[in-house]
Every structure is written in structure tokens, then in C-alpha cells.
Write a protein that holds these residues in place. Structure first.
Motif, PDB file in Angstrom:
ATOM      1  N   SER A  73      -0.667  43.853  33.963  1.00 36.76           N
ATOM      2  CA  SER A  73       0.061  43.572  32.722  1.00 36.76           C
ATOM      3  C   SER A  73      -0.808  43.759  31.480  1.00 36.76           C
ATOM      4  CB  SER A  73       0.609  42.140  32.755  1.00 36.76           C
ATOM      5  OG  SER A  73      -0.437  41.212  32.955  1.00 36.76           O
ATOM      6  N   ASN A  74      -2.139  43.660  31.653  1.00 36.19           N
ATOM      7  CA  ASN A  74      -3.039  43.850  30.512  1.00 36.19           C
ATOM      8  C   ASN A  74      -3.473  45.307  30.350  1.00 36.19           C
ATOM      9  OD1 ASN A  74      -4.696  44.099  32.702  1.00 36.19           O
ATOM     10  ND2 ASN A  74      -6.202  42.561  32.051  1.00 36.19           N
ATOM     11  N   ASP A  75      -2.911  46.200  31.152  1.00 32.96           N
ATOM     12  CA  ASP A  75      -3.225  47.626  31.039  1.00 32.96           C
ATOM     13  C   ASP A  75      -2.722  48.154  29.701  1.00 32.96           C
ATOM     14  OD1 ASP A  75      -3.885  50.372  32.187  1.00 32.96           O
ATOM     15  OD2 ASP A  75      -1.742  50.599  31.788  1.00 32.96           O
ATOM     16  N   ASP A  76      -3.541  48.952  29.040  1.00 27.40           N
ATOM     17  CA  ASP A  76      -3.170  49.521  27.740  1.00 27.40           C
ATOM     18  C   ASP A  76      -2.919  51.017  27.894  1.00 27.40           C
ATOM     19  OD1 ASP A  76      -2.767  50.249  25.152  1.00 27.40           O
ATOM     20  OD2 ASP A  76      -4.791  49.811  24.456  1.00 27.40           O
ATOM     21  N   PRO A  77      -1.656  51.455  27.984  1.00 28.60           N
ATOM     22  CA  PRO A  77      -1.375  52.882  28.171  1.00 28.60           C
ATOM     23  C   PRO A  77      -1.729  53.731  26.966  1.00 28.60           C
ATOM     24  CG  PRO A  77       0.650  51.671  27.777  1.00 28.60           C
ATOM     25  CD  PRO A  77      -0.426  50.649  27.917  1.00 28.60           C
ATOM     26  N   ASP A  78      -1.939  53.096  25.802  1.00 31.04           N
ATOM     27  CA  ASP A  78      -2.300  53.848  24.600  1.00 31.04           C
ATOM     28  C   ASP A  78      -3.798  54.081  24.489  1.00 31.04           C
ATOM     29  OD1 ASP A  78       0.315  54.082  23.803  1.00 31.04           O
ATOM     30  OD2 ASP A  78       0.280  52.250  22.615  1.00 31.04           O
TER      31      ASP A  78
END
Length: 302
Positions: A73-78
Motif C-alpha cells: 500500500s505504500n508503493d509509489d507508482p509515480d
């Protein structure tokens, strides 16, 4: 990379041939696309087309332990610069950002939803900043077309080295300058790539203290607005290194437009002369006492 609701087209032998090993590959592809929730929308001849879902409902309804897993959930796709590949599925934004874009060419001028998700210091409305940038570049490119005859210069491969929201590329389209533009967002600035892509343009992030991944002598026009004064503040590399990389990318007969502060112009002129570019320093539309100048250079044929 694929937008919510985007399409993946596979043209390959396993789609239409019936040899046992190829059919096994087709079954593997069907299994993988099912697990990542892509819908097979068309299979005809040697082409198969899948569509990515518009929301997370399919992802969340998969069996426990399904592979590949959802990213944390803390993954940053940007986060796109020097990020390793991850064997997980990136969740789609719950607010639908990135999926509900308008049709072309309206989307080129419509402030996209993802404009609101850009991490930036904005004291004014982001939509107002977006519109102001578009107006700014339309006025400038209109003057370039009129004064420098850009429509007759046969530009095709163009790069904007500090693209912002993509206003430079949008203005070229509006003023019928027939070219395509690679919009480059420096890594030291706010990541505006989501806005650039939602406008229907193309772009990348890059650190101009590193080599740009392109074939030599590729571009007809390199455009840099405020790039060198911004890079000087980083104190990471020399201006000359960036200029030499520009020379590598620029085809013989190509053109450079640098719009920047007076403080960097003397050094840029000196390096350009050493590189054997033929340059002219010009005033902006604000007149001779403005703090910005325009350096136009041609890389002459040897």
C-alpha cells in the motif's frame, strides 16, 4: 505503464498457430492475463487484444495467495527514476485519476485530474498554473513561427529539455508545426509526467548530468527554457557537460533554442562557440532590459 482501461495488443505465433509448444505458450499467456485481471476483448487472425481493468475490484476479489501479488500500500507508482522492477501489481487510484481522460484533441488543453496529485509547491490554483503555462507558450511559439519561420524549417524530431506541463509541445500542435516532441522532465523538478501523458503527449524523466538514452544525431530541434540556470543551482555537473550532450544528440543542420537568464548566457555562448555552433543572442519580447535572453544556435554541416 498501462493506463486503467488501456489495451495490450499481442501479435505472435501462439495466437494463431496450433503446434503443441505454441499452444502451451498461449495457455500460459491466458493464465497470466487472467491472474492480472486483463480481459481478452478480441482474438482474430494472429492478433489478440486484452484490456486492463478500470478499477481495483478484480484485483481485490482474487484468491488469497494469487500471483503476482498486489504491491504494498505504500508503493509509489509515480517514483520512476532509478527504481527497480517489481513483481507486483500496482493498485489503481481509487479516485479514477488517469482513467477518465477526455478524447483527443480536447485532452491536450483540458487540465487532467492527475494535475491535482502532482507533488509541487503551488500557491495558486493548479488549473490556473496549467492554463497560464499554455497561454505563455502559445504566445512565444506564435512569435517564433512568425519571426523565425518555424513552419518552414522542417523540424520533425523535437525535444523540450524542461517540459513542465507540456505547454511547449501543445503550442507546436496548436500552431500547426508538424513535428513530434519528446518532453523531458528533469529529475530535480516536480514529476509532471502524469499530466504530460494525460494530455496525449509523450515524455520521460531524466537527469541532465547523465547521458540521455538516444542514438547520436537524433534531434532536429532542442529547446531549453530555464534549464541551465536551474541546473547551476544543483551544483552537480558543469554546464559544458550538458551542452556537449546536446551536441551529441543534435543532427548536423539542427537548431538549438535556449531561453534563460542573462547570468548564464556568457558561459553558454563561449561553450557554443567552442562546439562550433553558429549562435545569435536575441532579446525576448520583453525588450533589451529583460532578465532573460534567447540564444539561437545552428549546428552547421561539416
Amino acid at each position: 505503464m498501462l493506463r486503467a482501461g488501456g489495451y495490450f495488443v499481442w501479435a505472435a505465433q501462439p495466437v494463431y498457430k496450433h503446434e503443441e509448444n505454441l499452444q502451451e505458450q498461449w495457455k500460459e499467456m491466458q493464465d497470466l492475463t487472467r491472474r492480472i485481471c486483463w480481459e481478452l476483448v478480441k482474438k482474430e487472425g494472429y492478433i489478440a487484444i486484452w484490456r486492463k481493468p478500470l478499477n481495483n475490484s478484480c484485483y481485490l476479489s482474487r484468491d488469497g495467495g494469487a500471483q503476482p501479488p498486489l504491491c504494498d500500500s505504500n508503493d509509489d507508482p509515480d517514483s520512476v527514476w532509478y527504481v527497480s522492477l517489481r513483481s507486483c501489481i500496482t493498485r489503481l487510484p481509487e479516485n479514477g485519476y488517469g482513467a477518465n481522460v477526455t478524447s483527443w484533441p480536447v485532452r491536450l488543453h483540458y487540465p487532467p485530474d492527475r494535475l491535482q496529485s502532482i507533488r509541487m509547491d503551488a500557491t495558486f490554483s493548479r488549473k490556473e498554473l496549467f492554463k497560464a503555462e499554455s497561454k505563455y507558450w502559445n504566445e512565444i511559439i506564435e512569435s517564433y513561427v512568425r519571426a523565425f519561420h518555424w513552419k518552414h524549417m522542417n523540424f520533425r524530431n523535437v525535444m523540450d529539455m524542461r517540459a513542465g506541463f507540456g505547454g511547449f509541445a501543445a503550442a507546436l500542435h496548436d500552431l500547426d508545426v508538424d513535428c513530434w516532441v519528446m518532453n523531458v522532465v528533469p529529475v530535480s523538478e516536480f514529476n509532471t509526467l502524469p499530466v504530460i501523458y494525460d494530455r496525449g503527449l509523450i515524455g520521460v524523466m531524466h537527469d541532465w548530468c547523465e547521458t540521455f538514452d538516444t542514438y547520436p544525431r537524433t534531434y532536429d530541434l532542442l529547446h531549453a527554457a530555464g534549464l541551465f540556470s536551474a541546473e547551476q543551482k544543483r551544483h552537480k555537473c558543469k554546464v559544458s557537460s550538458i551542452m556537449l550532450e546536446m551536441d551529441r544528440m543534435l543532427r548536423p543542420g539542427g537548431t538549438v533554442y535556449i531561453r534563460d537568464t542573462i547570468s548564464v548566457m556568457s558561459e553558454l555562448q563561449e561553450i557554443a562557440t567552442a562546439t562550433r555552433w553558429v549562435c545569435t543572442l536575441r532579446d525576448t519580447g520583453e525588450g533589451p532590459h529583460a532578465s532573460w535572453k534567447i540564444l539561437t544556435c545552428d549546428k552547421r554541416m561539416p
